[in-house]
Design a protein around this motif. Structure first.
Motif, PDB file in Angstrom:
ATOM      1  N   LEU A   5      13.598  -5.312 -27.751  1.00  0.00           N
ATOM      2  CA  LEU A   5      13.397  -4.177 -28.647  1.00  0.00           C
ATOM      3  C   LEU A   5      14.750  -3.665 -29.125  1.00  0.00           C
ATOM      4  N   ARG A   6      14.851  -3.373 -30.432  1.00  0.00           N
ATOM      5  CA  ARG A   6      16.128  -2.938 -31.000  1.00  0.00           C
ATOM      6  C   ARG A   6      15.924  -1.684 -31.851  1.00  0.00           C
ATOM      7  N   CYS A   7      16.791  -0.707 -31.659  1.00  0.00           N
ATOM      8  CA  CYS A   7      16.704   0.546 -32.407  1.00  0.00           C
ATOM      9  C   CYS A   7      17.024   0.305 -33.881  1.00  0.00           C
ATOM     10  N   ILE A   8      16.203   0.832 -34.760  1.00  0.00           N
ATOM     11  CA  ILE A   8      16.392   0.642 -36.187  1.00  0.00           C
ATOM     12  C   ILE A   8      17.632   1.355 -36.706  1.00  0.00           C
ATOM     13  N   THR A   9      18.107   2.387 -35.975  1.00  0.00           N
ATOM     14  CA  THR A   9      19.247   3.168 -36.447  1.00  0.00           C
ATOM     15  C   THR A   9      20.564   2.741 -35.810  1.00  0.00           C
ATOM     16  N   CYS A  10      20.639   2.733 -34.480  1.00  0.00           N
ATOM     17  CA  CYS A  10      21.926   2.453 -33.824  1.00  0.00           C
ATOM     18  C   CYS A  10      22.063   1.008 -33.368  1.00  0.00           C
ATOM     19  N   GLY A  11      20.971   0.261 -33.350  1.00  0.00           N
ATOM     20  CA  GLY A  11      21.033  -1.136 -32.949  1.00  0.00           C
ATOM     21  C   GLY A  11      21.004  -1.371 -31.451  1.00  0.00           C
ATOM     22  N   GLU A  12      20.867  -0.322 -30.657  1.00  0.00           N
ATOM     23  CA  GLU A  12      20.783  -0.480 -29.205  1.00  0.00           C
ATOM     24  C   GLU A  12      19.594  -1.375 -28.853  1.00  0.00           C
ATOM     25  N   GLU A  13      19.813  -2.294 -27.914  1.00  0.00           N
ATOM     26  CA  GLU A  13      18.759  -3.219 -27.533  1.00  0.00           C
ATOM     27  C   GLU A  13      18.214  -2.875 -26.152  1.00  0.00           C
ATOM     28  N   TYR A  14      16.911  -3.065 -25.998  1.00  0.00           N
ATOM     29  CA  TYR A  14      16.225  -2.731 -24.753  1.00  0.00           C
ATOM     30  C   TYR A  14      15.319  -3.885 -24.340  1.00  0.00           C
ATOM     31  N   GLU A  15      15.207  -4.076 -23.039  1.00  0.00           N
ATOM     32  CA  GLU A  15      14.191  -4.969 -22.520  1.00  0.00           C
ATOM     33  C   GLU A  15      12.848  -4.259 -22.626  1.00  0.00           C
ATOM     34  N   PRO A  16      11.806  -4.954 -23.041  1.00  0.00           N
ATOM     35  CA  PRO A  16      10.495  -4.300 -23.168  1.00  0.00           C
ATOM     36  C   PRO A  16       9.923  -3.911 -21.808  1.00  0.00           C
ATOM     37  N   THR A  17       9.462  -2.671 -21.702  1.00  0.00           N
ATOM     38  CA  THR A  17       8.775  -2.193 -20.506  1.00  0.00           C
ATOM     39  C   THR A  17       7.514  -1.465 -20.935  1.00  0.00           C
ATOM     40  N   GLU A  18       6.663  -1.126 -19.975  1.00  0.00           N
ATOM     41  CA  GLU A  18       5.390  -0.492 -20.277  1.00  0.00           C
ATOM     42  C   GLU A  18       5.568   0.851 -20.979  1.00  0.00           C
ATOM     43  N   THR A  19       6.643   1.565 -20.665  1.00  0.00           N
ATOM     44  CA  THR A  19       6.814   2.917 -21.195  1.00  0.00           C
ATOM     45  C   THR A  19       7.906   3.011 -22.257  1.00  0.00           C
ATOM     46  N   TYR A  30      14.423   8.904 -35.531  1.00  0.00           N
ATOM     47  CA  TYR A  30      15.475   7.962 -35.917  1.00  0.00           C
ATOM     48  C   TYR A  30      15.457   6.703 -35.053  1.00  0.00           C
ATOM     49  N   GLY A  31      14.840   6.784 -33.891  1.00  0.00           N
ATOM     50  CA  GLY A  31      14.946   5.700 -32.921  1.00  0.00           C
ATOM     51  C   GLY A  31      13.734   4.816 -32.791  1.00  0.00           C
ATOM     52  N   THR A  32      12.999   4.591 -33.891  1.00  0.00           N
ATOM     53  CA  THR A  32      11.893   3.631 -33.820  1.00  0.00           C
ATOM     54  C   THR A  32      12.462   2.238 -33.564  1.00  0.00           C
ATOM     55  N   LEU A  33      11.696   1.438 -32.873  1.00  0.00           N
ATOM     56  CA  LEU A  33      12.206   0.151 -32.395  1.00  0.00           C
ATOM     57  C   LEU A  33      11.607  -1.026 -33.154  1.00  0.00           C
ATOM     58  N   GLU A  34      12.410  -2.071 -33.309  1.00  0.00           N
ATOM     59  CA  GLU A  34      11.961  -3.338 -33.869  1.00  0.00           C
ATOM     60  C   GLU A  34      11.732  -4.333 -32.730  1.00  0.00           C
ATOM     61  N   VAL A  35      10.731  -5.158 -32.872  1.00  0.00           N
ATOM     62  CA  VAL A  35      10.523  -6.258 -31.938  1.00  0.00           C
ATOM     63  C   VAL A  35      11.264  -7.474 -32.493  1.00  0.00           C
ATOM     64  N   ILE A  36      12.234  -7.961 -31.746  1.00  0.00           N
ATOM     65  CA  ILE A  36      13.079  -9.071 -32.184  1.00  0.00           C
ATOM     66  C   ILE A  36      12.815 -10.283 -31.294  1.00  0.00           C
ATOM     67  N   TYR A  37      12.439 -11.395 -31.890  1.00  0.00           N
ATOM     68  CA  TYR A  37      12.116 -12.619 -31.149  1.00  0.00           C
ATOM     69  C   TYR A  37      13.314 -13.560 -31.113  1.00  0.00           C
ATOM     70  N   ASP A  38      13.219 -14.554 -30.291  1.00  0.00           N
ATOM     71  CA  ASP A  38      14.233 -15.606 -30.205  1.00  0.00           C
ATOM     72  C   ASP A  38      13.943 -16.620 -31.313  1.00  0.00           C
ATOM     73  N   TYR A  39      14.242 -16.210 -32.548  1.00  0.00           N
ATOM     74  CA  TYR A  39      13.833 -17.000 -33.713  1.00  0.00           C
ATOM     75  C   TYR A  39      14.423 -18.415 -33.711  1.00  0.00           C
ATOM     76  N   GLU A  40      15.619 -18.558 -33.178  1.00  0.00           N
ATOM     77  CA  GLU A  40      16.263 -19.874 -33.197  1.00  0.00           C
ATOM     78  C   GLU A  40      15.486 -20.911 -32.402  1.00  0.00           C
ATOM     79  N   ASN A  41      14.745 -20.442 -31.412  1.00  0.00           N
ATOM     80  CA  ASN A  41      14.010 -21.366 -30.559  1.00  0.00           C
ATOM     81  C   ASN A  41      12.514 -21.398 -30.852  1.00  0.00           C
TER      82      ASN A  41
END
Length: 398
Positions: A5-19, A30-41
């Motif tokens: 998960l990556r913040c749309i504003t600051c770019g901070e990345e997080y491991e996905p958790t239940e909460t 400002y801190g809605t998150l994007e789901v980013i996949y391992d697109y290269e693989n």
């Protein structure tokens, strides 16, 4: 599957958790998150079914199937009309025949499956109607308790869907934006699973599948333009992300210009976009006949602006009377009966035709997100019905 998960504003990345819903640094807006996949693989071939469910995109959605209706979500038709509005061909992606008659099913089924995966006993949302009825119906066959907060002005058709599905419905005498904030306070305190747009980053992953289907059903030919109604900003963000992912994966060679269409009475995201960068959320009054996109405090405003900009698109607004007229015109010329929010893009296309921004040869797709049967009051006042005696009726034709 592998994603973060990556913040749309600051770019901070997080491991996905239940909460994990939003960025700790940037907050809910400002801190809605994007789901980013391992697109290269991710290796994907053009082997998708045009009428398949969203779960055929298993490498690009963050949930697995746990409910008996999963295979019924997605695969809605892409209709093609020659000569409509003067175009050589105009496409309409119609989600009004989805499970609950709304595009929101794509997000709700992801939320329901994620809630089941994390062991939640209750799922909740705030909604003007479509997300609510979608959640109530998609969760009905599961063990999940469903609690839904709605403005008391919710259209009767949508309220009826909630009640018959057995959801706990809390109608509130307030605006959608205030109802949304209340739902978050209650849901967080109770530890319920959240199905609110923009707050839950996984909902957008369901909504992006509509873009996948447009491309698949059009034989991977990319439209020049795609028109989408805009309220909170999540649907249009999802559409943009879906187009971009198929491009990044090499399945198509371009992305459409995405145009967001709002009511003039609820055009907050357009106003933010038009002011330019840095995109700064604002709160405005909103009172449109298009209840599904009548949002004055949009929660996915940052993402919507950035994603639409990335396609070379922009936002326009149309009058409520133009939206109502578009419901009638689209029904009479195509047979597609849309609720007001779904007809806004049609009105937007007409506006850009008048301005000369669209050409007859442009390839245009309109996303119609909901069925007109959900809100018949919006158009009923403009439809006159005369009744006849038996003799009078016979005299009309014989």
């Amino acid at each position: 599957m592998s994603y973060l998960l990556r913040c749309i504003t600051c770019g901070e990345e997080y491991e996905p958790t239940e909460t994990r819903y939003t960025c700790d640094k940037c907050g809910d807006l400002y801190g809605t998150l994007e789901v980013i996949y391992d697109y290269e693989n991710i290796k994907i071939e053009k082997e998708f079914e045009p009428k398949g469910s969203i779960f055929q995109f298993k490498d690009l959605i963050p949930a697995t199937s746990h409910t008996p209706i999963d295979q019924s979500i997605g695969g809605t038709p892409l209709y093609k009309f020659k000569g409509l509005l003067g175009f050589d061909e105009l496409m309409i992606k119609f989600d009004g025949i989805s499970f609950s008659s709304s595009y929101k099913d794509r997000a709700s089924i992801i939320a329901v499956n994620k809630a089941i995966e994390c062991g939640a006993d209750t799922i909740y949302c705030a909604s003007t109607g479509n997300a609510a009825s979608s959640l109530a119906l998609t969760a009905a066959g599961t063990a999940l308790r469903t609690v839904i907060f709605v403005p008391s002005t919710i259209p009767k058709g949508k309220l009826t869907q909630l009640l018959v599905a057995g959801a706990e419905v809390i109608p509130i005498n307030s605006t959608y934006d205030e109802v949304f904030s209340l739902s978050l306070r209650v849901g967080r305190k109770k530890g319920w699973y959240c199905r609110n747009s923009a707050i839950n980053p996984y909902l957008l992953e369901g909504k992006k599948t509509g873009a996948y289907e447009i491309l698949i059903q059009n034989d991977y030919k990319v439209p020049d333009y795609c028109f989408v109604g805009v309220g909170d900003g999540t649907v249009i963000s999802g559409i943009c992300k879906g187009f971009k992912e198929f491009y990044d994966l090499g399945l198509v060679d371009s992305v459409p210009i995405v145009i967001g269409v709002q009511s003039e009475k609820a055009a907050t995201i357009k106003h933010v976009f038009d002011k330019g960068k840095p995109y700064t959320p604002i709160i405005e009054p909103a009172n449109s006949v298009a209840d599904s996109i009548s949002v004055g405090n949009p929660r996915d405003v940052i993402k919507a602006c950035k994603y639409v900009e990335s396609t070379g698109g922009h936002f326009i607004s149309v009058r409520d009377d133009e939206i109502i007229d578009s419901i009638k015109e689209m029904s009479r010329s195509t047979g597609i009966f849309s609720e007001p929010a779904g007809a806004a893009p049609y009105a937007g296309v007409k506006k850009m035709i008048r301005s000369g921004e669209l050409k007859r040869t442009d390839s245009v797709c309109i996303v119609v997100t909901g069925n007109g049967l959900k809100d018949t009051d919006a158009v009923r006042s403009g439809v006159e019905v005369k009744t006849y005696d038996i003799d009078e009726a016979e005299a009309l034709f014989l």
